[in-house]
Scaffold this motif. Sequence first.
Motif, PDB file in Angstrom:
ATOM      1  N   LYS A 128       0.838  -1.201   0.000  1.00 44.90           N
ATOM      2  CA  LYS A 128       0.000   0.000   0.000  1.00 44.90           C
ATOM      3  C   LYS A 128       0.878   1.258   0.000  1.00 44.90           C
ATOM      4  N   ALA A 129       1.960   1.235   0.754  1.00 51.58           N
ATOM      5  CA  ALA A 129       2.875   2.374   0.771  1.00 51.58           C
ATOM      6  C   ALA A 129       3.516   2.568  -0.605  1.00 51.58           C
ATOM      7  N   VAL A 130       3.822   1.454  -1.290  1.00 48.46           N
ATOM      8  CA  VAL A 130       4.400   1.525  -2.637  1.00 48.46           C
ATOM      9  C   VAL A 130       3.399   2.150  -3.605  1.00 48.46           C
ATOM     10  N   VAL A 131       2.158   1.693  -3.561  1.00 43.29           N
ATOM     11  CA  VAL A 131       1.113   2.241  -4.436  1.00 43.29           C
ATOM     12  C   VAL A 131       0.928   3.738  -4.177  1.00 43.29           C
ATOM     13  N   GLY A 132       0.864   4.108  -2.911  1.00 44.61           N
ATOM     14  CA  GLY A 132       0.690   5.517  -2.558  1.00 44.61           C
ATOM     15  C   GLY A 132       1.861   6.372  -2.995  1.00 44.61           C
ATOM     16  N   GLY A 133       3.094   5.890  -2.745  1.00 42.58           N
ATOM     17  CA  GLY A 133       4.286   6.651  -3.099  1.00 42.58           C
ATOM     18  C   GLY A 133       4.429   6.838  -4.597  1.00 42.58           C
ATOM     19  N   MET A 134       4.246   5.770  -5.363  1.00 40.18           N
ATOM     20  CA  MET A 134       4.383   5.860  -6.822  1.00 40.18           C
ATOM     21  C   MET A 134       3.297   6.744  -7.432  1.00 40.18           C
ATOM     22  N   SER A 135       2.070   6.611  -6.949  1.00 38.28           N
ATOM     23  CA  SER A 135       0.970   7.424  -7.480  1.00 38.28           C
ATOM     24  C   SER A 135       1.177   8.902  -7.170  1.00 38.28           C
ATOM     25  N   MET A 204       8.741   5.922  -4.839  1.00 39.40           N
ATOM     26  CA  MET A 204       8.661   4.594  -4.245  1.00 39.40           C
ATOM     27  C   MET A 204       9.838   4.421  -3.287  1.00 39.40           C
ATOM     28  N   GLY A 205      10.976   5.028  -3.658  1.00 42.22           N
ATOM     29  CA  GLY A 205      12.126   4.984  -2.757  1.00 42.22           C
ATOM     30  C   GLY A 205      12.036   5.990  -1.640  1.00 42.22           C
ATOM     31  N   ASP A 206      11.610   7.217  -1.950  1.00 41.25           N
ATOM     32  CA  ASP A 206      11.633   8.306  -0.968  1.00 41.25           C
ATOM     33  C   ASP A 206      10.454   8.232   0.013  1.00 41.25           C
ATOM     34  N   LEU A 207       9.264   8.480  -0.486  1.00 41.54           N
ATOM     35  CA  LEU A 207       8.086   8.507   0.388  1.00 41.54           C
ATOM     36  C   LEU A 207       7.825   7.155   1.043  1.00 41.54           C
ATOM     37  N   SER A 237      15.770   6.554   2.916  1.00 39.29           N
ATOM     38  CA  SER A 237      14.949   6.936   1.765  1.00 39.29           C
ATOM     39  C   SER A 237      15.793   7.537   0.650  1.00 39.29           C
ATOM     40  N   GLY A 238      16.822   8.320   0.999  1.00 36.47           N
ATOM     41  CA  GLY A 238      17.681   8.918  -0.018  1.00 36.47           C
ATOM     42  C   GLY A 238      18.453   7.874  -0.804  1.00 36.47           C
ATOM     43  N   LEU A 239      18.960   6.836  -0.131  1.00 39.13           N
ATOM     44  CA  LEU A 239      19.724   5.781  -0.804  1.00 39.13           C
ATOM     45  C   LEU A 239      18.828   4.969  -1.737  1.00 39.13           C
ATOM     46  N   VAL A 240      17.681   4.541  -1.252  1.00 35.62           N
ATOM     47  CA  VAL A 240      16.774   3.730  -2.079  1.00 35.62           C
ATOM     48  C   VAL A 240      16.261   4.539  -3.270  1.00 35.62           C
ATOM     49  N   ALA A 241      15.946   5.806  -3.052  1.00 37.28           N
ATOM     50  CA  ALA A 241      15.460   6.658  -4.136  1.00 37.28           C
ATOM     51  C   ALA A 241      16.513   6.823  -5.227  1.00 37.28           C
TER      52      ALA A 241
END
Length: 322
Positions: A128-135, A204-207, A237-241
């Motif tokens: 759900k966090a992935v869907v929210g972040g990407m959208s 998806m990485g940051d949020l 979040s910075g590294l994954v983004a």
Amino acid sequence: MSPAEEERSLPLPERWPRASKFALSACAAAVAELVTFPLDLTKTRLQIQGEAAVSRDGAAAGRAVPYRGMLRTAAGIAREEGVRKLWQGATPAVYRHIVYTGVRMVTYEHLRDSVLGRVEGESFPLWKAVVGGMSAGAIGQFFASPTDLVKVQMQMEGKRKLEGKPLRFRGVHHAFLKILSEGGVRGLWAGWVPNVQRAALVNMGDLTTYDSVKHFLLLNTTLMDNSVTHSVSSVCSGLVAAVLGTPADVVKTRIMNQPRDKQGRGLLYKSSMDCLIQTVQGEGFMSLYKGFIPTWMRMAPWSLVFWLTYEQIRRISGVTSF
């Protein structure tokens, strides 16, 4: 007291919660952008460096440009163009983040709390966090795409001057007007597809990472909702983004910076997929990570400055923690 008077007596964040969050996130993003902008300029120059399609097209005017790493690129800009040029394009970058960050933060919180149904004090499913972040990232970037286009093109003006090419723009507003006159309204959204793709991956990485790591720490460790928790979450979040977003960022930068015909069509790449294929075939897979170090070195402090600033001004303004 009448309902209208009672509503007027409420604090501003309670009367206009979304507008308040938009303004607060835009302020925090502007601070983070100005602090880390030289790294963004360096990253953009590195992503254009050695572009195979430009060499084939002959646009490089037969002049071989020696490869430079991150530090040499930044030092070269300061030495050859002036220290102030490290902030060239900062104005449209701030404009972009006012729109982009304001929209994405408000959209993510709305999706998370009202649509995806997060319950305070309980774990939130990662998908759900992935869907929210990407959208949220995709929606925010679509609205901010014209400002991003101007930022990328203005960041390349110093390089054009050194190569003996005429400057394209006199300033931010002239850039907007020129792009609009040459390509119409559609011209302002040139490169919006890879731009939106990149923003979806970056968010998806940051949020997603920030929200997930922060609430995991709060629920499963003794850490409190304070600067330590915010710092750990923002570094993650910075590294994954950076890992997820750099390939799409390279494609986006090249499509936005390519020359165009009178109809606004790109002369080097037909689409983001065509740019991806040409880049990998001409320069190898790792060319998709050109500018990764300055991207990561920028995203890490950007995330740290943004999230610490944002969480603090929310607290000061009486808005609940993100």
